[in-house]
Enzyme design. Sequence first.
Site, PDB file in Angstrom:
ATOM      1  N   HIS A 298      29.188  33.530  10.434  1.00 31.68           N
ATOM      2  CA  HIS A 298      29.643  33.314  11.866  1.00 31.68           C
ATOM      3  C   HIS A 298      28.989  31.779  12.157  1.00 31.68           C
ATOM      4  O   HIS A 298      27.993  31.423  11.940  1.00 31.68           O
ATOM      5  CB  HIS A 298      28.868  34.338  12.630  1.00 31.68           C
ATOM      6  CG  HIS A 298      29.095  36.032  12.331  1.00 31.68           C
ATOM      7  ND1 HIS A 298      30.554  36.343  12.807  1.00 31.68           N
ATOM      8  CD2 HIS A 298      28.622  36.675  11.832  1.00 31.68           C
ATOM      9  CE1 HIS A 298      30.590  37.568  12.469  1.00 31.68           C
ATOM     10  NE2 HIS A 298      29.494  37.773  11.954  1.00 31.68           N
TER      11      HIS A 298
ATOM     12  N   ASP B 238      34.014  33.651  11.510  1.00 33.21           N
ATOM     13  CA  ASP B 238      34.583  33.215  12.849  1.00 33.21           C
ATOM     14  C   ASP B 238      33.814  31.888  13.104  1.00 33.21           C
ATOM     15  O   ASP B 238      32.793  31.614  12.581  1.00 33.21           O
ATOM     16  CB  ASP B 238      34.434  34.189  13.989  1.00 33.21           C
ATOM     17  CG  ASP B 238      33.350  34.965  14.158  1.00 33.21           C
ATOM     18  OD1 ASP B 238      32.226  34.010  13.695  1.00 33.21           O
ATOM     19  OD2 ASP B 238      32.904  35.899  14.392  1.00 33.21           O
TER      20      ASP B 238
ATOM     21  N   ASN C 158      25.226  42.613   2.377  1.00 36.09           N
ATOM     22  CA  ASN C 158      25.814  41.646   3.459  1.00 36.09           C
ATOM     23  C   ASN C 158      24.983  41.317   4.391  1.00 36.09           C
ATOM     24  O   ASN C 158      24.167  41.819   4.833  1.00 36.09           O
ATOM     25  CB  ASN C 158      26.854  42.571   4.141  1.00 36.09           C
ATOM     26  CG  ASN C 158      27.884  41.700   5.023  1.00 36.09           C
ATOM     27  OD1 ASN C 158      28.248  40.601   4.686  1.00 36.09           O
ATOM     28  ND2 ASN C 158      28.153  42.274   6.144  1.00 36.09           N
TER      29      ASN C 158
ATOM     30  N   GLU D 171      32.809  37.823   7.338  1.00 37.80           N
ATOM     31  CA  GLU D 171      32.841  38.041   8.841  1.00 37.80           C
ATOM     32  C   GLU D 171      33.230  36.756   9.581  1.00 37.80           C
ATOM     33  O   GLU D 171      32.601  36.387  10.467  1.00 37.80           O
ATOM     34  CB  GLU D 171      31.641  38.805   9.385  1.00 37.80           C
ATOM     35  CG  GLU D 171      31.441  40.019   8.797  1.00 37.80           C
ATOM     36  CD  GLU D 171      30.281  40.864   9.514  1.00 37.80           C
ATOM     37  OE1 GLU D 171      29.654  40.316  10.664  1.00 37.80           O
ATOM     38  OE2 GLU D 171      29.661  41.862   8.906  1.00 37.80           O
TER      39      GLU D 171
ATOM     40  N   GLU E 114      22.167  43.293   6.597  1.00 38.48           N
ATOM     41  CA  GLU E 114      21.224  42.673   7.423  1.00 38.48           C
ATOM     42  C   GLU E 114      19.674  43.059   7.353  1.00 38.48           C
ATOM     43  O   GLU E 114      18.954  43.174   8.181  1.00 38.48           O
ATOM     44  CB  GLU E 114      21.516  42.547   8.917  1.00 38.48           C
ATOM     45  CG  GLU E 114      22.935  41.799   9.194  1.00 38.48           C
ATOM     46  CD  GLU E 114      23.561  42.105  10.386  1.00 38.48           C
ATOM     47  OE1 GLU E 114      22.723  42.516  11.339  1.00 38.48           O
ATOM     48  OE2 GLU E 114      24.551  41.779  10.500  1.00 38.48           O
TER      49      GLU E 114
HETATM   50  O1  G3I Z   1      30.799  52.630  21.672  1.00 38.46           O
HETATM   51  C1  G3I Z   1      30.662  52.240  23.022  1.00 38.46           C
HETATM   52  C2  G3I Z   1      31.303  52.994  23.956  1.00 38.46           C
HETATM   53  O2  G3I Z   1      31.110  54.328  23.998  1.00 38.46           O
HETATM   54  C3  G3I Z   1      31.275  52.318  25.059  1.00 38.46           C
HETATM   55  O3  G3I Z   1      32.182  52.802  26.045  1.00 38.46           O
HETATM   56  C4  G3I Z   1      31.615  50.745  24.972  1.00 38.46           C
HETATM   57  C5  G3I Z   1      31.264  49.957  26.637  1.00 38.46           C
HETATM   58  O4  G3I Z   1      31.390  48.762  26.294  1.00 38.46           O
HETATM   59  O5  G3I Z   1      30.744  50.103  24.285  1.00 38.46           O
HETATM   60  C6  G3I Z   1      31.015  50.801  22.983  1.00 38.46           C
HETATM   61  O6  G3I Z   1      29.918  50.078  21.916  1.00 38.46           O
HETATM   62  C7  G3I Z   1      30.497  48.648  21.528  1.00 38.46           C
HETATM   63  C8  G3I Z   1      30.369  48.912  20.115  1.00 38.46           C
HETATM   64  O7  G3I Z   1      30.445  47.554  19.846  1.00 38.46           O
HETATM   65  C9  G3I Z   1      31.752  49.582  19.790  1.00 38.46           C
HETATM   66  O8  G3I Z   1      32.944  49.175  20.330  1.00 38.46           O
HETATM   67  C10 G3I Z   1      28.927  47.934  22.040  1.00 38.46           C
HETATM   68  O9  G3I Z   1      29.159  47.623  23.448  1.00 38.46           O
HETATM   69  C11 G3I Z   1      29.442  46.587  21.277  1.00 38.46           C
HETATM   70  O10 G3I Z   1      28.037  45.654  21.612  1.00 38.46           O
HETATM   71  C12 G3I Z   1      29.555  46.717  19.953  1.00 38.46           C
HETATM   72  O11 G3I Z   1      29.649  45.440  19.470  1.00 38.46           O
HETATM   73  C13 G3I Z   1      29.880  45.191  17.984  1.00 38.46           C
HETATM   74  C14 G3I Z   1      28.574  44.779  17.293  1.00 38.46           C
HETATM   75  O12 G3I Z   1      28.752  44.576  15.926  1.00 38.46           O
HETATM   76  C15 G3I Z   1      27.355  45.367  17.587  1.00 38.46           C
HETATM   77  O13 G3I Z   1      26.175  45.043  16.677  1.00 38.46           O
HETATM   78  C16 G3I Z   1      31.072  44.442  17.702  1.00 38.46           C
HETATM   79  O14 G3I Z   1      32.226  45.048  17.991  1.00 38.46           O
HETATM   80  C17 G3I Z   1      31.167  43.966  16.263  1.00 38.46           C
HETATM   81  O15 G3I Z   1      32.337  43.062  15.940  1.00 38.46           O
HETATM   82  C18 G3I Z   1      29.905  43.522  15.709  1.00 38.46           C
HETATM   83  O16 G3I Z   1      30.056  43.473  14.495  1.00 38.46           O
HETATM   84  C19 G3I Z   1      28.731  42.729  13.565  1.00 38.46           C
HETATM   85  C20 G3I Z   1      28.890  43.581  12.101  1.00 38.46           C
HETATM   86  O17 G3I Z   1      29.078  44.807  12.264  1.00 38.46           O
HETATM   87  C21 G3I Z   1      27.693  43.160  11.331  1.00 38.46           C
HETATM   88  N1  G3I Z   1      27.518  41.601  11.323  1.00 38.46           N
HETATM   89  C22 G3I Z   1      27.445  41.006  12.821  1.00 38.46           C
HETATM   90  C23 G3I Z   1      28.798  41.629  13.582  1.00 38.46           C
HETATM   91  C24 G3I Z   1      28.962  40.645  14.854  1.00 38.46           C
HETATM   92  O18 G3I Z   1      27.492  41.209  15.608  1.00 38.46           O
END
Ligand code: G3I
Length: 403
Positions: A278, A311, A241, A309, A192
């Site tokens: 997406h 969905d 990507n 990715e 990105e």
């Molecule tokens: O790590 C913290 C943890 O310490 C805390 O307790 C918890 C509470 O909610 O949050 C955790 O962080 C989360 C993190 O995922 C790890 O699980 C964040 O809140 C959450 O926002 C984060 O979301 C991820 C997101 O990327 C962040 O940008 C999604 O799971 C993940 O599916 C998403 O994936 C991205 C790809 O990597 C790149 N392309 C877009 C895609 C969708 O956004």
Amino acid sequence: MKPRRSAGFAVLGLGMSALVACSNGDDVEVGAGTLQPAPPELLSYSCQEDATRSSSQAELDSSAPALRDSTHNVGAAVAAFRLDEDPAYGQTIAAQFNQLTPENEMKWEAIEPEPGVFDFTAADRLVTFARDNGMKVRGHTLVWHSQLAPWVEELVGPDAVREAMTRHIQTIVAHYRDNFPGVVVAFDVVNEAINVTQGAMGAAPQIYRDSIFYRELGEGFIAEAFQIAHDTDPDVLLFYNDFGVEASTGAKSTGMFDMVSGLVSAGVPINGVGFQMHTGPLDQGPNAADFATNIARYAALGLEVEVTEMDVSLCAIGDNLLGQELQRYRYNRIVSACFASPACRSVSLWGVADPNSWLNDNGCTQGMLTLDTLPAPLAFDDAYGRKAAWWGVYDALNGCTYQ
Ligand code: G3I
């Protein structure tokens, strides 16, 4: 040559009463350009509505059909903590997919939370799971502006950023090269990095996203990252990507294509591009034909392509019968469009079952309103039952493209 079947597809009516018909084509291509009648057993196996297409079927039955049964690479984003929480999650993944992408475990904040202090625990849990179940892994992601460890944002000056980026890439790529040979087959090296914004006061548009890497190293950070990864493991496939770049036209798609073309021309060791995909349930933004056009221009550069990715959010149309059948159609058309190109190496879904999706974090909203439906964007339902969407993917993987 793999038999190919064609299929008819029609959405009959609109609204809650919509039904989908998937009729089989009359012919199957069995040899170089030879068309012969399709054997009946092929017709009932892939492209026909039948009683087995119930999402309530026991999915963990090992005799049930699986996405990984096809010759294609088909993957899902997987979260390490869910493997421990729910045995059915891991069983479904192992049964259905032959590739996985760590959803968050290889991101910078997770894997190098402090300078030079690497924590491979969660990422290795996933790579071990993959290896033990005969799956490959897409490493995601080495250099990204998001989910960065805070200390990286605080670095000052190009030398500090270059040193941190180099150590980060080298350490991770070497770890998987040495400890899991042949399992991590690809990395999203840069994620990105394109974000087109209009220049102020008539200045030229800016195509690169603001990040600590871009600010300190300029656009050259992308080429540098690929070169470092390649020098560390010349055998692993290296991808750029991004999202919103699936169409063949538009400012962001054009910006990415120009950037990637420049890397290829300059001899940068890039193997391919990932289209995140997406998307929504309508065949638009882009439609499958335009996606195929976009794929073709990257293939012409000698690159591989992947859907990385995918969905299909049902927020806009609702998680109802119409939405579910349009979702199935959308999955089928996009997966088919990718695998129609010899350059398409794999297709990955961004999650396994609907409750796992990142899209649930925000739910379905319209302005300030929270809508009374869910994104339900994936191929399995709450009980790991195969959804209509699953059949769309399955049919595409088995050569059946809905018309
Ligand atoms: O790590 C913290 C943890 O310490 C805390 O307790 C918890 C509470 O909610 O949050 C955790 O962080 C989360 C993190 O995922 C790890 O699980 C964040 O809140 C959450 O926002 C984060 O979301 C991820 C997101 O990327 C962040 O940008 C999604 O799971 C993940 O599916 C998403 O994936 C991205 C790809 O990597 C790149 N392309 C877009 C895609 C969708 O956004």
